[in-house]
Write a protein that holds these residues in place. Structure first.
Motif, PDB file in Angstrom:
ATOM      1  N   HIS A   1       0.824  -1.210   0.000  1.00  0.00           N
ATOM      2  CA  HIS A   1       0.000   0.000   0.000  1.00  0.00           C
ATOM      3  C   HIS A   1       0.861   1.264   0.000  1.00  0.00           C
ATOM      4  O   HIS A   1       0.505   2.267  -0.626  1.00  0.00           O
ATOM      5  N   ARG A   2       2.002   1.206   0.681  1.00  0.00           N
ATOM      6  CA  ARG A   2       2.886   2.374   0.745  1.00  0.00           C
ATOM      7  C   ARG A   2       3.755   2.512  -0.504  1.00  0.00           C
ATOM      8  O   ARG A   2       4.285   3.585  -0.773  1.00  0.00           O
ATOM      9  N   GLY A   3       3.942   1.422  -1.226  1.00  0.00           N
ATOM     10  CA  GLY A   3       4.802   1.456  -2.398  1.00  0.00           C
ATOM     11  C   GLY A   3       4.034   1.735  -3.668  1.00  0.00           C
ATOM     12  O   GLY A   3       2.837   2.011  -3.668  1.00  0.00           O
ATOM     13  N   TYR A   4       4.749   1.654  -4.772  1.00  0.00           N
ATOM     14  CA  TYR A   4       4.155   1.931  -6.077  1.00  0.00           C
ATOM     15  C   TYR A   4       3.723   0.646  -6.791  1.00  0.00           C
ATOM     16  O   TYR A   4       2.893   0.668  -7.686  1.00  0.00           O
ATOM     17  N   ASN A   5       4.303  -0.474  -6.395  1.00  0.00           N
ATOM     18  CA  ASN A   5       4.011  -1.740  -7.060  1.00  0.00           C
ATOM     19  C   ASN A   5       2.943  -2.488  -6.278  1.00  0.00           C
ATOM     20  O   ASN A   5       3.207  -3.031  -5.211  1.00  0.00           O
ATOM     21  N   LYS A   6       1.749  -2.493  -6.805  1.00  0.00           N
ATOM     22  CA  LYS A   6       0.630  -3.167  -6.137  1.00  0.00           C
ATOM     23  C   LYS A   6       0.132  -4.348  -6.953  1.00  0.00           C
ATOM     24  O   LYS A   6      -0.988  -4.828  -6.758  1.00  0.00           O
ATOM     25  N   GLU A   7       0.950  -4.797  -7.884  1.00  0.00           N
ATOM     26  CA  GLU A   7       0.537  -5.888  -8.759  1.00  0.00           C
ATOM     27  C   GLU A   7       0.377  -7.202  -7.984  1.00  0.00           C
ATOM     28  O   GLU A   7       1.124  -7.477  -7.041  1.00  0.00           O
ATOM     29  N   PRO A   8      -0.590  -8.036  -8.371  1.00  0.00           N
ATOM     30  CA  PRO A   8      -0.806  -9.324  -7.681  1.00  0.00           C
ATOM     31  C   PRO A   8       0.431 -10.205  -7.639  1.00  0.00           C
ATOM     32  O   PRO A   8       0.698 -10.861  -6.631  1.00  0.00           O
ATOM     33  N   TYR A   9       1.209 -10.235  -8.746  1.00  0.00           N
ATOM     34  CA  TYR A   9       2.399 -11.087  -8.759  1.00  0.00           C
ATOM     35  C   TYR A   9       3.398 -10.648  -7.687  1.00  0.00           C
ATOM     36  O   TYR A   9       4.099 -11.470  -7.092  1.00  0.00           O
ATOM     37  N   TYR A  10       3.456  -9.337  -7.434  1.00  0.00           N
ATOM     38  CA  TYR A  10       4.392  -8.824  -6.435  1.00  0.00           C
ATOM     39  C   TYR A  10       3.938  -9.209  -5.033  1.00  0.00           C
ATOM     40  O   TYR A  10       4.757  -9.522  -4.162  1.00  0.00           O
ATOM     41  N   ILE A  11       2.623  -9.209  -4.812  1.00  0.00           N
ATOM     42  CA  ILE A  11       2.085  -9.639  -3.514  1.00  0.00           C
ATOM     43  C   ILE A  11       2.440 -11.105  -3.273  1.00  0.00           C
ATOM     44  O   ILE A  11       2.878 -11.484  -2.176  1.00  0.00           O
ATOM     45  N   ARG A  12       2.259 -11.947  -4.303  1.00  0.00           N
ATOM     46  CA  ARG A  12       2.620 -13.361  -4.164  1.00  0.00           C
ATOM     47  C   ARG A  12       4.112 -13.519  -3.877  1.00  0.00           C
ATOM     48  O   ARG A  12       4.520 -14.371  -3.080  1.00  0.00           O
ATOM     49  N   LYS A  13       4.904 -12.709  -4.543  1.00  0.00           N
ATOM     50  CA  LYS A  13       6.348 -12.793  -4.349  1.00  0.00           C
ATOM     51  C   LYS A  13       6.727 -12.503  -2.897  1.00  0.00           C
ATOM     52  O   LYS A  13       7.539 -13.210  -2.293  1.00  0.00           O
ATOM     53  N   LEU A  14       6.119 -11.462  -2.313  1.00  0.00           N
ATOM     54  CA  LEU A  14       6.425 -11.114  -0.920  1.00  0.00           C
ATOM     55  C   LEU A  14       5.942 -12.195   0.041  1.00  0.00           C
ATOM     56  O   LEU A  14       6.605 -12.498   1.041  1.00  0.00           O
ATOM     57  N   LEU A  15       4.785 -12.779  -0.253  1.00  0.00           N
ATOM     58  CA  LEU A  15       4.235 -13.798   0.641  1.00  0.00           C
ATOM     59  C   LEU A  15       4.987 -15.117   0.565  1.00  0.00           C
ATOM     60  O   LEU A  15       4.906 -15.932   1.480  1.00  0.00           O
ATOM     61  N   THR A  16       5.697 -15.344  -0.534  1.00  0.00           N
ATOM     62  CA  THR A  16       6.383 -16.624  -0.724  1.00  0.00           C
ATOM     63  C   THR A  16       7.897 -16.508  -0.608  1.00  0.00           C
ATOM     64  O   THR A  16       8.620 -17.391  -1.064  1.00  0.00           O
TER      65      THR A  16
END
Length: 702
Positions: A201-216
């Motif tokens: 939310h604070r960053g510029y990259n909110k793409e779904p693939y990036y969320i998966r990357k952080l969670l994994t």
């Protein structure tokens, strides 16, 4: 001041009308069928009855007066569902149907308002409703049947409802997209989900693939060869947690407990190694993976494949005949897809034929006692066993006549020197004394008497020097035999490590790369070389002494192919900082040009792992500029290094772009011509199409 009088509204009358007095109006604005089918709606009405009344108007007769029949102006799908139930005799023809009777207004207007004023259920309410049904005891299969969806859809919606309540509220307030919410379902840790959302939310990259990357992060993909070797069932049985993405078409997942996975891999490999060791091998090396070239310098023991029995041979031929018959019938007579049962049968035949080719191999018991095996995992996650490698220190005592032997003993046992005296008498002479290097006499007394002395070492060397030159000259005038001699020397060194078993002073070294980047062992070229080498090993004789006669019987094309293989293994085009030989690099370029080497065709492509994360951002932008144009480079210029590398990998896919050390002079890489970014407000067509390849958070800035 008197208050304005508020006019009271009057609602339309509600009444039950027999079904056989209703008819569907042709003026209903809904013409396109969408959503739940009539059949499914009928089943739902049969289960739950009619939940929403029909909106009807009285049919006007010829006299201009309302009749006792009514036309349905809103609720046409419900009417057709009821009609279907009547046809199925599940509903009486005159069954009373709840209706709202409209007496004024325009029919089309009512029909349009009934559809336009309807607000669809928010997806979150649907997710929570499914969850409520689950909590009330309904199973996923039962829920799916009641709402005419698949059990997989029910699982997906229940999974969405299990995301952190805080994030569900964010989604309800339209501050998060459905795709973003779907990305959070791969983790059940609400705290971690909320932590990642704060980061995103604070960053510029909110793409779904990036969320998966952080969670994994710090996990292992289910497609990793270690995970496939152990198996997800065994991993989960041991207490491991698998993060699954129910919305992925590939059903991918991530293994969360990496330490547990490594333990399971080690344990399973050790068990497999014990089984192999029981075969009698002297040593067993075990590792999930070995570097490329780990067998260099070791002699390979070639066993004999167990022959087929008469029954097995007949079975194999029958399978081949059946396979050919099916091919002729379906592949020559028709271009249509194979029937499912035929396709299944072909797969079964292929599997059985492959089993015939993978016969057990028998090894010489004496070789087994000094050879060993490597146990590892191949790229597909299967057990890989490499048997029959002998270390130099474990080699048996050299046979007479080879290097390191007891020369005197060999001469004594195999060489007979007979001396003929002046009077014709003969006698045996000690051959080791006659040919000794210090010129000692075999029998001083007899030698002095007969005036014959053994040849000195110096003289023997001088004489054989003449023979060497004569042999060189003769060989130079016979190219075919020269080629055969060189091939003989190369094969001895490539397959037996016997460089001095040939009189040619050729040295065929096959150095292994001192550094090995990601994917070298599993590369397309490495696999091709290994397969070719193994194929030649099967064809060559078991003993090096038989090699010369074997090569003499080879046809010309086979000799050339074997020669090319041996020479190819001596290539060393690695640019080492401590060994910057310009001549070597120049010749490597010349050789690459001669064979038209194309590293793209060889299977190399730039990835985050093998290149993009290993170079500065400037190099990444340079690659994008060369392959996709300066405009695309501008779009990713402001990204962080890791994000820039990921986007660059996607953009470079299929372009054929290569870094400078992999380019062949004269062979241009297949890249897009550099197109500078248009100064006009509207992007150029080339940049617009390229920008479409980027995620929305980048293209929005165009």
């Amino acid at each position: 001041m008197a208050k304005a009088k508020v006019e009271k509204i009057t609602l339309s009358q509600a009444r039950d009308i027999p079904f056989d007095r209703l008819a569907l109006s042709s003026r209903n604005v809904r013409r396109v069928r969408a959503g739940v089918s009539i059949e499914e709606l009928a089943e739902d009405i049969a289960r739950r009855t009619l939940l929403q009344s029909l909106s009807v108007r009285a049919v006007i007769g010829e006299d201009g007066q309302p009749t006792d029949r009514y036309e349905v102006q809103a609720g046409g799908r419900r009417y057709r569902a009821l009609e279907l139930l009547v046809k199925q005799k599940r509903l009486a023809k005159n069954a009373p149907i709840p209706c709202i009777v409209r007496e004024d207004g325009i029919l089309e207007e009512d029909s349009l308002a009934e559809n336009c004023q309807r607000v669809s259920l928010h997806p979150l309410d649907q997710f929570r409703a499914f969850q409520s049904l689950k909590e009330q005891g309904l199973g996923e299969e039962e829920i799916a049947a009641r709402f005419f969806v698949t059990p997989q859809i029910v699982k997906q919606r229940l999974k969405l409802a299990s995301v952190s309540p805080r994030l569900l509220e964010v989604y309800a307030d339209d501050e998060m997209s459905l795709e973003q919410l779907m990305s959070f379902t791969i983790s059940d840790d609400h705290a971690r989900q909320e932590q990642v959302w704060e980061t995103v939310h604070r960053g510029y990259n909110k793409e779904p693939y990036y969320i998966r990357k952080l969670l994994t992060e710090n996990t292992v993909r289910a497609t990793d060869k270690r995970a496939r070797f152990v198996g997800l069932a065994a991993y989960e049985e041991a207490g491991g947690i698998v993060l699954r993405d129910l919305f992925s078409q590939d059903d991918e997942g991530w293994l969360q407990d990496v330490a547990l996975l490594e333990q399971l891999v080690t344990k399973k490999l050790a068990a497999e190694a014990e089984t192999i060791k029981a075969e009698g091998w002297k040593w067993i090396e075990v590792a999930p993976d070995f570097p490329y070239g780990h067998t260099a310098g070791l002699r390979r023991v070639m066993g004999e494949t167990e022959p087929l029995s008469d029954e097995e041979h007949a079975r194999r031929e029958a399978l081949r005949s059946e396979f050919e018959e099916i091919e002729q019938r379906y592949f020559q007579e028709s271009d249509e897809d194979l029937p499912e049962e035929v396709d299944r049968r072909l797969a079964e035949i292929e599997a059985q034929l492959d089993a015939f080719e993978e016969r057990p191999v028998r090894y010489d018991p004496d070789e087994i006692t000094r050879a060993g095996a490597f146990v590892s995992i191949d790229g597909d996650g299967r057990l890989k066993i490499e048997r029959g490698y002998v270390r130099p220190e474990d080699e048996a005592q050299a046979e007479p006549g080879s290097d390191g032997q007891d020369t005197d003993a060999f001469i004594r046992d195999h060489v007979e020197i007979v001396h003929v005296g002046r009077n014709g008498e003969t006698r045996q002479v000690d051959p080791t004394a006659a040919l000794s290097g210090n010129g000692a006499q075999a029998d001083d007394a007899e030698a002095e008497e007969d005036g014959i002395k053994p040849l000195s070492e110096r003289l023997v060397m001088e004489l054989t020097a003449h023979r060497t030159l004569a042999l060189r000259d003769a060989l130079a005038n016979d190219p075919d035999i020269a080629f055969l001699a060189a091939l003989h020397a190369l094969v001895l060194q490539t397959f037996w490590r016997y460089p001095t078993a040939s009189c040619l002073e050729l040295r065929a070294e096959s150095p292994m790369p001192t550094v090995q980047g990601p994917g070298l062992k599993e590369s397309q070229s490495a696999k091709a070389i290994d397969d070719r080498h193994a194929n030649w090993e099967k064809q060559l004789p078991d003993e090096p002494e038989l090699l010369w006669e074997f090569l003499c019987d080879f046809d010309h094309d086979s000799r050339m192919a074997l020669f090319a293989h041996c020479v190819s293994l001596t290539v060393n085009a690695v640019h080492e900082l401590w060994n910057r030989t310009q001549g070597r690099r120049r010749h490597a370029d010349q050789l690459a040009c001669a064979v038209s080497l194309d590293m793209t065709a060889a299977g190399w492509k730039p990835t985050v792992e093998n290149y993009l994360n290993r170079v500065p951002k400037a190099r990444i932008l340079e690659a994008i500029t060369e392959a996709k144009g300066a405009g695309m480079a501008d779009l990713i210029e402001g990204l962080k290094k890791s994000d820039m590398a990921e986007q660059a990998e996607r953009l470079l896919t299929g372009t054929g772009w290569l870094p400078e050390p992999l380019r062949t002079p004269g062979v241009e890489p297949v890249v897009v011509t550099d197109e500078p970014r248009s100064p006009e407000p509207d992007a150029s067509p080339s940049e617009s199409s390229a920008a479409a390849e980027l995620p929305a958070f980048l293209t929005a800035a165009v």
